[in-house]
Design an enzyme around this catalytic site. Structure first.
Site, PDB file in Angstrom:
ATOM      1  N   GLY A 183       0.750  -1.245   0.000  1.00  0.00           N
ATOM      2  CA  GLY A 183       0.000   0.000   0.000  1.00  0.00           C
ATOM      3  C   GLY A 183       0.776   1.289   0.000  1.00  0.00           C
ATOM      4  O   GLY A 183       0.176   2.362  -0.175  1.00  0.00           O
TER       5      GLY A 183
ATOM      6  N   CYS B  74     -13.682   2.460 -28.476  1.00  0.00           N
ATOM      7  CA  CYS B  74     -15.035   2.988 -28.595  1.00  0.00           C
ATOM      8  C   CYS B  74     -15.708   3.077 -27.234  1.00  0.00           C
ATOM      9  O   CYS B  74     -16.660   2.346 -26.940  1.00  0.00           O
ATOM     10  CB  CYS B  74     -15.842   2.097 -29.532  1.00  0.00           C
ATOM     11  SG  CYS B  74     -14.967   1.832 -31.068  1.00  0.00           S
TER      12      CYS B  74
ATOM     13  N   TYR C  59     -10.017   4.590 -12.143  1.00  0.00           N
ATOM     14  CA  TYR C  59      -9.945   5.353 -10.882  1.00  0.00           C
ATOM     15  C   TYR C  59      -9.836   6.863 -11.117  1.00  0.00           C
ATOM     16  O   TYR C  59      -9.511   7.597 -10.185  1.00  0.00           O
ATOM     17  CB  TYR C  59      -8.695   4.988 -10.072  1.00  0.00           C
ATOM     18  CG  TYR C  59      -8.336   3.544  -9.930  1.00  0.00           C
ATOM     19  CD1 TYR C  59      -9.164   2.638  -9.272  1.00  0.00           C
ATOM     20  CD2 TYR C  59      -7.100   3.091 -10.398  1.00  0.00           C
ATOM     21  CE1 TYR C  59      -8.779   1.333  -9.111  1.00  0.00           C
ATOM     22  CE2 TYR C  59      -6.710   1.779 -10.229  1.00  0.00           C
ATOM     23  CZ  TYR C  59      -7.560   0.891  -9.583  1.00  0.00           C
ATOM     24  OH  TYR C  59      -7.165  -0.402  -9.418  1.00  0.00           O
TER      25      TYR C  59
ATOM     26  N   GLU D   3       4.026  -6.332   1.963  1.00  0.00           N
ATOM     27  CA  GLU D   3       3.638  -6.831   0.637  1.00  0.00           C
ATOM     28  C   GLU D   3       3.573  -5.678  -0.362  1.00  0.00           C
ATOM     29  O   GLU D   3       2.537  -5.451  -0.992  1.00  0.00           O
ATOM     30  CB  GLU D   3       2.256  -7.501   0.715  1.00  0.00           C
ATOM     31  CG  GLU D   3       2.137  -8.642   1.713  1.00  0.00           C
ATOM     32  CD  GLU D   3       0.684  -9.071   1.960  1.00  0.00           C
ATOM     33  OE1 GLU D   3      -0.249  -8.365   1.521  1.00  0.00           O
ATOM     34  OE2 GLU D   3       0.483 -10.111   2.602  1.00  0.00           O
ATOM     35  N   PRO D   4       4.655  -4.934  -0.554  1.00  0.00           N
ATOM     36  CA  PRO D   4       4.578  -3.772  -1.442  1.00  0.00           C
ATOM     37  C   PRO D   4       4.491  -4.172  -2.908  1.00  0.00           C
ATOM     38  O   PRO D   4       5.186  -5.083  -3.351  1.00  0.00           O
ATOM     39  CB  PRO D   4       5.890  -3.034  -1.172  1.00  0.00           C
ATOM     40  CG  PRO D   4       6.842  -4.101  -0.731  1.00  0.00           C
ATOM     41  CD  PRO D   4       6.003  -5.114   0.009  1.00  0.00           C
ATOM     42  N   GLY D   5       3.625  -3.514  -3.633  1.00  0.00           N
ATOM     43  CA  GLY D   5       3.537  -3.729  -5.075  1.00  0.00           C
ATOM     44  C   GLY D   5       3.894  -2.440  -5.794  1.00  0.00           C
ATOM     45  O   GLY D   5       5.009  -2.246  -6.289  1.00  0.00           O
ATOM     46  N   ARG D   6       2.940  -1.513  -5.785  1.00  0.00           N
ATOM     47  CA  ARG D   6       3.100  -0.251  -6.505  1.00  0.00           C
ATOM     48  C   ARG D   6       4.428   0.451  -6.228  1.00  0.00           C
ATOM     49  O   ARG D   6       5.091   0.942  -7.148  1.00  0.00           O
ATOM     50  CB  ARG D   6       1.953   0.689  -6.091  1.00  0.00           C
ATOM     51  CG  ARG D   6       1.885   1.987  -6.864  1.00  0.00           C
ATOM     52  CD  ARG D   6       0.856   2.941  -6.215  1.00  0.00           C
ATOM     53  NE  ARG D   6      -0.410   2.283  -5.937  1.00  0.00           N
ATOM     54  CZ  ARG D   6      -1.416   2.197  -6.809  1.00  0.00           C
ATOM     55  NH1 ARG D   6      -1.316   2.765  -7.988  1.00  0.00           N
ATOM     56  NH2 ARG D   6      -2.530   1.568  -6.487  1.00  0.00           N
TER      57      ARG D   6
HETATM   58  C1  LIG Z   1      -2.666  -5.454  -4.099  1.00  0.00           C
HETATM   59  C2  LIG Z   1      -2.172  -6.007  -2.841  1.00  0.00           C
HETATM   60  C3  LIG Z   1      -0.888  -5.669  -2.380  1.00  0.00           C
HETATM   61  C4  LIG Z   1      -0.013  -4.662  -3.062  1.00  0.00           C
HETATM   62  O1  LIG Z   1      -0.547  -3.367  -2.899  1.00  0.00           O
HETATM   63  P1  LIG Z   1       0.260  -2.059  -3.372  1.00  0.00           P
HETATM   64  O2  LIG Z   1      -0.653  -0.950  -3.069  1.00  0.00           O
HETATM   65  O3  LIG Z   1       0.517  -2.217  -4.817  1.00  0.00           O
HETATM   66  O4  LIG Z   1       1.527  -1.994  -2.576  1.00  0.00           O
HETATM   67  C5  LIG Z   1      -0.455  -6.265  -1.215  1.00  0.00           C
HETATM   68  N1  LIG Z   1      -1.227  -7.161  -0.535  1.00  0.00           N
HETATM   69  C6  LIG Z   1      -2.458  -7.495  -0.953  1.00  0.00           C
HETATM   70  C7  LIG Z   1      -3.256  -8.460  -0.174  1.00  0.00           C
HETATM   71  C8  LIG Z   1      -2.975  -6.936  -2.115  1.00  0.00           C
HETATM   72  O5  LIG Z   1      -4.208  -7.265  -2.515  1.00  0.00           O
END
Ligand SMILES: *Cc1c(COP(=O)(O)O)cnc(C)c1O
Length: 422
Positions: free
Chosen positions: A242, A349, A322, A279-282
Site C-alpha cells: 500500500g 469505442c 480510478y 507486501e509492497p507492489g506499486r
Molecule cells: C494489491 C495487494 C498488495 C499490493 O498493494 P500495493 O498498493 O501495490 O503496494 C499487497 N497485498 C495485498 C493483499 C494486495 O491485494
C-alpha cells in the site's frame, strides 16, 4: 523534472536510463511499456535499507506487475512474493521464487489453487473468511499436510485513499472483522490440519500517511495480546502493501519512515520476536515504468482539443477505472504548435477511454508521449478489448534494452477460438 531519476531529459530527449525513448519506439513500435532495471533496484533498496538487520521479509505484491523478468529481478534481490491466484503462483515459481517465501492472499481462493499452493509448500495462506478456513482445513487434511495459516483481519481503518483501492474498512469485502478473529483463531488452533503462523492486514493502496498503518498495527497488536492470553502464539505480523508513490506532487512515505516506528512499537510491546512482513507492489514498480505512445491524430472540436494516441484504456486502465492522474511528457518537446489544453485519448469505442485530461502541451501528429509512472497496474491490468494486441514490454539496463515480452499478434488473440459446426 520527471517523477523518476531513471527517466530524464538529456539533450532535449526523454531517456530511459541511457537510451533515448525514440530509439525504443523505432525498434519495438508503440504502444510500448518501458521499464528501468535501475529504478527497480533502487525501489528495492529502499526496502532493503529499512529492514537491514531485522527479522523481516518483503513479499512483492506481484499483481502490480507480474512479468517474469520483473519477478526474477526481485527474486534475485531476495524478495518473497504475495500472490492472489493460482496463476500468480505458477508465474512466481516459473520466475524462480522460493515457495517458502510466498504468501497467498485473496478472498476467493478456489480448491485447485489451494491444492497447488499446498503442493508447492508456500509460507502461508492469508485466510479471508471462516468458509475459506474450513475449506483449507478440509483440503489439507485430505492431502495429509498442515496448512500454514494467517488470518487477514479487517482492522476497520480508513487509509484515506481512492474508494476502489481502500480495503481495510468494514464495508470492504476483504479480510475477517477483527472482532471475529479470536473465535476463528481458536477454531484453527484445534484443527489438526492447520498451523497458525501469523496475522495480516492490507488496508489499501497509494497510502501517503503513516497514521492508517499505525492504527491498523495497534489493532493487530491488541489482537495478538488477546490471542497470547488464550495460548495462541504467532510467528509473523504482515502489514500488507500500500505505500504510495509520486504520480504528480504527492510526498510518499519511505519504507524507513513506515518501518522504523513499526519496529520501535514492536520492541516496546516485547514483540520483537515477530517477523515483520510487508507486501509492497506499486511502490516497487510504479515509477520504474512508462507507457510510450505516439500521437496518431490531432482533433480540435468546439469543446475540446484531442490528441488521439495509439495507447488506450486497454493498455493502461487506471485513468478510466480510478480517474488516476499520470504525468504526460512529450518525449522530444518542441514549440512547433501553440500550447493548447489537450485530452489525451485512445482509439477505443468508449468515452471512458482517456489517459489524461486538460494537459497544456504543444503537440503534432507523430509526436511521442511518455505516460509516466505506469510500471504498476499498467500492463498487468491490460486487456485485449477492441481486439487490440497487448503492448510489448522492454526492460532497459543502462544502454541495453531487453525485450521481456513481445507485442502480441492479432492472430494470437483469436487463435484459441472455435467456430462450431452449423
Ligand atoms: C494489491 C495487494 C498488495 C499490493 O498493494 P500495493 O498498493 O501495490 O503496494 C499487497 N497485498 C495485498 C493483499 C494486495 O491485494
Amino acid at each position: 523534472m520527471t517523477v523518476s531519476p531513471q527517466f530524464e531529459f538529456k539533450n532535449g530527449t526523454l531517456h530511459a536510463e541511457n537510451i533515448p525513448l525514440p530509439e525504443l519506439a523505432d525498434t519495438y513500435a508503440t504502444p510500448l511499456y518501458v521499464y528501468s532495471r535501475q529504478a527497480l533496484r533502487e525501489a528495492w533498496s529502499g526496502y532493503a535499507r529499512a529492514t537491514e538487520g531485522r527479522n523481516a521479509l518483503i513479499c512483492y505484491g506481484m499483481k502490480a506487475n507480474s512479468n517474469l523478468a520483473i519477478l526474477h529481478e526481485f527474486q534475485q534481490l531476495g524478495a518473497g512474493f504475495d500472490i492472489v491466484s493460482g496463476g500468480e503462483l505458477a508465474r512466481a515459481l516459473a520466475a524462480g521464487a522460493r515457495a517458502d517465501r510466498i504468501v497467498f492472499s485473496g478472498v476467493g481462493k478456489q480448491s485447485w489453487e489451494i491444492r497447488a499452493a499446498l503442493a508447492a509448500g508456500i509460507k502461508c495462506f492469508n485466510v479471508e473468511s471462516a468458509a475459506e478456513l474450513e475449506r483449507l482445513a478440509d483440503i489439507a487434511r485430505e492431502v495429509g499436510v498442515r496448512a500454514p495459516v494467517s488470518l487477514r483481519v479487517n482492522p476497520d481503518v480508513d487509509a484515506h485513499t481512492h474508494p476502489y483501492i481502500s480495503t481495510g474498512l468494514k464495508e470492504n469485502k476483504f479480510g475477517i472483522a477483527i472482532e471475529d478473529a479470536p473465535e476463528l483463531y481458536a477454531w484453527a488452533a484445534q484443527s489438526p490440519s492447520l498451523q497458525i503462523v501469523g496475522v495480516d492486514c492490507h488496508i489499501g493502496s497509494q497510502i501517503l500517511e503513516i497514521d492508517p498503518y499505525l492504527d491498523a498495527l495497534g489493532k493487530l497488536l491488541d489482537l495478538i495480546a488477546h490471542l497470547a492470553g488464550r495460548g495462541i502464539t504467532l510467528k509473523h505480523l504482515d502489514l500488507g502493501g500500500g505505500l504510495g508513490i509520486r504520480y504528480h506532487d504527492e510526498t510518499p512515505l519511505t519504507p524507513t519512515q513506515l518501518l522504523d516506528p513499526v519496529f520501535r512499537i514492536l520492541a516496546e510491546r516485547g514483540l520483537d520476536h515477530l517477523q515483520v512482513i510487508l507486501e509492497p507492489g506499486r511502490s516497487l514498480v510504479g515509477n520504474a515504468g512508462v507507457l510510450l505512445t505516439r500521437v496518431e491524430y490531432i482533433k480540435h472540436t468546439e469543446a475540446r482539443n484531442f490528441a488521439v494516441v495509439d495507447a488506450a484504456m486497454n493498455d493502461l486502465m487506471r485513468p478510466s477505472l480510478y480517474e488516476a492522474w499520470h504525468d504526460v511528457e512529450p518525449v522530444t518537446p518542441h514549440s512547433n504548435t501553440p500550447d493548447r489544453s489537450y485530452d489525451i485519448v485512445g482509439p477505443i469505442c468508449e468515452s471512458g477511454d482517456w489517459l489524461a485530461r486538460e494537459r497544456t502541451l504543444s503537440l503534432d501528429q507523430g509526436d511521442l508521449l511518455a505516460i509516466m509512472s505506469a510500471g504498476a497496474y499498467g500492463f498487468s491490468m491490460a486487456s485485449q478489448y477492441n481486439t487490440r494486441p497487448r503492448a510489448a514490454e522492454v526492460l532497459v539496463d543502462d544502454t541495453r534494452a531487453h525485450l521481456i515480452r513481445p507485442r502480441e499478434t492479432v492472430q494470437q488473440l483469436y487463435a484459441c477460438e472455435r467456430i462450431p459446426p452449423a
